[in-house]
Design a protein around this motif. Structure first.
Motif, PDB file in Angstrom:
ATOM      1  N   TYR A 159       0.914  -1.293   0.003  1.00  9.87           N
ATOM      2  CA  TYR A 159      -0.017   0.099   0.081  1.00  9.87           C
ATOM      3  C   TYR A 159       0.771   1.279  -0.054  1.00  9.87           C
ATOM      4  CZ  TYR A 159      -4.396  -2.555   0.955  1.00  9.87           C
ATOM      5  OH  TYR A 159      -5.574  -3.295   0.579  1.00  9.87           O
ATOM      6  N   ARG A 160       2.020   1.549   0.668  1.00  8.86           N
ATOM      7  CA  ARG A 160       2.888   2.256   0.696  1.00  8.86           C
ATOM      8  C   ARG A 160       3.552   2.631  -0.743  1.00  8.86           C
ATOM      9  NH1 ARG A 160       5.810   1.548   6.609  1.00  8.86           N
ATOM     10  NH2 ARG A 160       4.109   2.325   7.642  1.00  8.86           N
ATOM     11  N   GLN A 161       3.896   1.500  -1.576  1.00  2.48           N
ATOM     12  CA  GLN A 161       4.404   1.593  -2.800  1.00  2.48           C
ATOM     13  C   GLN A 161       3.229   2.261  -3.749  1.00  2.48           C
ATOM     14  OE1 GLN A 161       6.009  -2.229  -3.845  1.00  2.48           O
ATOM     15  NE2 GLN A 161       7.946  -1.827  -2.542  1.00  2.48           N
ATOM     16  N   HIS A 162       2.051   1.754  -3.415  1.00  2.53           N
ATOM     17  CA  HIS A 162       1.129   2.148  -4.545  1.00  2.53           C
ATOM     18  C   HIS A 162      -0.032   2.730  -3.925  1.00  2.53           C
ATOM     19  CE1 HIS A 162       3.121  -0.417  -7.342  1.00  2.53           C
ATOM     20  NE2 HIS A 162       3.281  -1.557  -6.469  1.00  2.53           N
ATOM     21  N   PRO A 163      -0.050   3.960  -3.361  1.00  2.00           N
ATOM     22  CA  PRO A 163      -0.700   4.693  -2.488  1.00  2.00           C
ATOM     23  C   PRO A 163      -2.054   4.945  -3.266  1.00  2.00           C
ATOM     24  CG  PRO A 163       0.822   6.245  -2.871  1.00  2.00           C
ATOM     25  CD  PRO A 163       1.305   4.886  -3.584  1.00  2.00           C
ATOM     26  N   HIS A 164      -2.270   5.328  -4.550  1.00  2.00           N
ATOM     27  CA  HIS A 164      -3.359   5.413  -5.298  1.00  2.00           C
ATOM     28  C   HIS A 164      -3.778   4.272  -6.261  1.00  2.00           C
ATOM     29  CE1 HIS A 164      -2.787   9.709  -4.024  1.00  2.00           C
ATOM     30  NE2 HIS A 164      -1.584   9.586  -4.668  1.00  2.00           N
ATOM     31  N   GLU A 165      -2.956   3.165  -6.108  1.00  2.00           N
ATOM     32  CA  GLU A 165      -3.336   1.937  -6.914  1.00  2.00           C
ATOM     33  C   GLU A 165      -3.479   0.852  -5.985  1.00  2.00           C
ATOM     34  OE1 GLU A 165      -0.218   1.820  -9.740  1.00  2.00           O
ATOM     35  OE2 GLU A 165      -1.106   3.433 -10.897  1.00  2.00           O
ATOM     36  N   THR A 166      -4.572   0.618  -5.279  1.00  2.00           N
ATOM     37  CA  THR A 166      -4.742  -0.332  -4.250  1.00  2.00           C
ATOM     38  C   THR A 166      -5.023  -1.872  -4.878  1.00  2.00           C
ATOM     39  OG1 THR A 166      -6.863   0.046  -3.975  1.00  2.00           O
ATOM     40  CG2 THR A 166      -5.220   1.227  -2.234  1.00  2.00           C
ATOM     41  N   LEU A 167      -5.531  -1.699  -6.029  1.00  2.00           N
ATOM     42  CA  LEU A 167      -5.688  -3.134  -6.665  1.00  2.00           C
ATOM     43  C   LEU A 167      -4.507  -3.944  -6.912  1.00  2.00           C
ATOM     44  CD1 LEU A 167      -8.953  -2.442  -8.944  1.00  2.00           C
ATOM     45  CD2 LEU A 167      -8.735  -3.511  -6.993  1.00  2.00           C
TER      46      LEU A 167
END
Length: 200
Positions: A159-167
């Motif tokens: 979630y920290r690597q992809h804060p706006h792409e949770t899928l």
């Protein structure tokens, strides 16, 4: 004989007694019992020689009664003699000793009752501690820590690597969910096995 004029005598008695009693001597009591004239009448008898002219140089006539000795004690008419302060003190000390004995015995009885109560409470407390230890003896240290901590860390990192792409973290979330469900199933099976052993 009757020519000499006689002076009338007056007797004043200061009575400090609160009950209004007059103290008399044993000699007066004896004379009253025997029917002899009292000292007051003896005073009148003393005055009769004066009336007859037989006065002595001191001014007192001869008495037909011998001089009584000093009264040995005071007699109270109509009531019991009062207690002395020593008797009152002894009575109070006796009452205090009786009171001390009573409260000492009562204190010993209360201490014995308290000791029995403490023994019962200690026994019940020991039984309760043993029961709690028996019930929770099967719980292991691993159950105190939350399960699947490594998979949880992977989900948080994703979630920290992809804060706006949770899928993009769906695989990590699925692995974490499966791990938690598996742990729940294991706990339920273990609890069922423990309950069946306790019933036997």
């Amino acid at each position: 004989m009757g020519a000499a004029s006689s002076n009338r005598r007056t007797l004043v008695v200061n009575n400090d007694s609160p009950a209004g009693l007059i103290d008399i001597s044993d000699d007066v009591v004896q004379r009253l019992k025997s029917g002899l004239p009292s000292k007051a009448q003896g005073g009148n008898a003393d005055s009769s020689p004066r009336q007859q002219g037989d006065e002595s140089p001191a001014g007192r006539g001869p008495s037909s009664y011998p001089n009584p000795p000093a009264p040995p004690s005071v007699v109270y008419q109509g009531e019991l003699p009062s207690l002395t302060s020593m008797q009152v003190r002894q009575e109070k000390e006796r009452e205090l000793r009786e009171n001390d004995v009573y409260w000492t015995q009562r204190l010993k009885a209360l201490e014995a009752n308290l000791a029995q109560t403490n023994q019962v409470l200690e026994k019940e407390y020991g039984d309760a501690v043993a029961d709690v230890k028996k019930r929770f003896a099967t719980s292991g240290v691993q159950q105190q820590l939350p399960p699947c901590q490594d998979l949880k860390a992977k989900v948080i990192a994703c979630y920290r690597q992809h804060p706006h792409e949770t899928l993009r973290c769906a695989d990590e979330v699925q692995q974490f969910t499966d791990c938690v469900n598996l742990h729940r199933i294991q706990l339920l099976q273990q609890r069922t096995a423990d309950e069946s052993q306790q019933k036997k």
